[in-house]
Design a protein around this motif. Structure first.
Motif, PDB file in Angstrom:
ATOM      1  N   ILE A  49      78.040  29.339  83.917  1.00  0.00           N
ATOM      2  CA  ILE A  49      78.949  28.876  84.965  1.00  0.00           C
ATOM      3  C   ILE A  49      80.369  29.364  84.716  1.00  0.00           C
ATOM      4  N   ASN A  50      80.704  29.599  83.440  1.00  0.00           N
ATOM      5  CA  ASN A  50      82.019  30.182  83.152  1.00  0.00           C
ATOM      6  C   ASN A  50      82.087  31.633  83.644  1.00  0.00           C
ATOM      7  N   ILE A 107      86.546  21.942  84.265  1.00  0.00           N
ATOM      8  CA  ILE A 107      85.608  20.978  83.689  1.00  0.00           C
ATOM      9  C   ILE A 107      86.126  20.573  82.324  1.00  0.00           C
ATOM     10  N   LYS A 160      92.952  30.410  84.527  1.00  0.00           N
ATOM     11  CA  LYS A 160      91.775  30.269  85.384  1.00  0.00           C
ATOM     12  C   LYS A 160      90.635  31.125  84.840  1.00  0.00           C
ATOM     13  N   GLU A 161      89.439  30.556  84.812  1.00  0.00           N
ATOM     14  CA  GLU A 161      88.202  31.189  84.357  1.00  0.00           C
ATOM     15  C   GLU A 161      88.102  31.304  82.838  1.00  0.00           C
ATOM     16  N   GLN A 200      83.974  29.371  86.610  1.00  0.00           N
ATOM     17  CA  GLN A 200      84.378  27.993  86.349  1.00  0.00           C
ATOM     18  C   GLN A 200      85.168  27.901  85.042  1.00  0.00           C
ATOM     19  N   THR A 201      86.348  27.307  85.106  1.00  0.00           N
ATOM     20  CA  THR A 201      87.169  27.077  83.919  1.00  0.00           C
ATOM     21  C   THR A 201      86.632  25.861  83.167  1.00  0.00           C
ATOM     22  N   LEU A 246      80.073  19.598  88.971  1.00  0.00           N
ATOM     23  CA  LEU A 246      80.315  20.829  89.721  1.00  0.00           C
ATOM     24  C   LEU A 246      80.392  20.638  91.231  1.00  0.00           C
ATOM     25  N   ASP A 249      83.626  21.204  93.245  1.00  0.00           N
ATOM     26  CA  ASP A 249      84.384  22.434  92.986  1.00  0.00           C
ATOM     27  C   ASP A 249      85.648  22.148  92.180  1.00  0.00           C
TER      28      ASP A 249
END
Length: 255
Positions: A191-192, A167, A34-35, A196-197, A160, A163
């Motif tokens: 965004i990362n 991506i 994640k992330e 956001q992954t 996006l 949620d």
């Protein structure tokens, strides 16, 4: 537990008359936390497009498994796949995949419309995203009225709004000029950093140098990976270039 687990993924295609088999993927394994921000690179025919299609639940593997948040994607019933993709995966494509007869607003709202969200909820969700992406004043325009970079920002906004857990970006800078590419890569980095992954397939060394990790695919297998760590983008760019040169010259697989 990793967000995405790819375990011994295999994909075999049989030619039309069954005479030959093509191993597009030959035991690909990796995880994405994640992330993370991961780039996948490889020559044409290396298997990376096949891999992305399987990760996107657009194709099924011949063997192995893909798990997203612990769920084996090949066990998802056919009738639920579209909803699964909409609710858990965000997509950004080289050619934007915007509907020309829809405004940018309608394109961005579309996943939420399909999920039967009400207009107030859609607007509340989309407004901060389009504001951050700098396209708020363009929402009533149609794709043919805006630049390639603005189209791609709309595509990112559409990716996006639901949620997504991850991506999946397929050559996202491929149709952009250098300025729009730089802006998109800065946007992805932003965004990362916000959590956001991202998993991006790309031929572009410059695009890959923005990622935190790069996986190199060759002949349907993961041959090597680079972690950015404390490297600058310039240093990462050089390391990626050097690795590609070795692989193109027939360098051996990492064990």
């Amino acid at each position: 537990m990793p967000l995405l687990e790819v375990n011994q993924l295999k994909k075999v295609y049989t030619t039309r008359f069954g005479g030959n088999q093509i191993n597009a993927l030959n035991g690909v394994s990796f995880t994405v936390e994640k992330e993370e921000y991961v780039a996948i690179m490889g020559e044409s025919g290396s298997g990376k497009t096949t891999l992305l299609n399987i990760l996107a639940a657009l194709d099924k593997p011949t063997g192995g498994a893909v798990l997203l948040n612990g769920r084996d994607m090949k066990t998802i019933p056919e009738g639920e796949l579209a909803a699964f993709r909409r609710d858990h995966l965000g997509f950004v494509f080289q050619d934007f995949n915007l509907l020309d007869t829809f405004s940018l607003e309608d394109n961005i709202y579309l996943p939420m419309v399909l999920a039967k969200k009400d207009y107030g909820e859609m607007k509340q969700k989309a407004d901060p995203i389009v504001g951050k992406l700098g396209i708020k004043e363009l929402m009533k325009k149609f794709p043919y009225e805006v630049s390639g970079g603005q189209k791609q920002r709309a595509a990112v906004a559409r990716a996006l709004v639901m949620d997504p857990a991850i991506i999946l970006a397929d050559e996202p800078t491929g149709a952009l000029d250098s300025r729009a590419s730089d802006q998109l890569l800065d946007l992805f980095g932003g965004i990362n950093r916000e959590g956001q992954t991202i998993l991006m397939v790309t031929h572009s060394v410059k695009a890959a140098s923005h990622a935190k990790r790069v996986l190199f695919i060759k002949d349907g297998e993961v041959f090597h990976q680079l972690y950015r760590g404390e490297m600058t983008e310039a240093k990462m760019y050089q390391r990626i270039s050097d690795t590609l040169a070795v692989l193109e010259a027939g360098g051996g697989r990492d064990e």
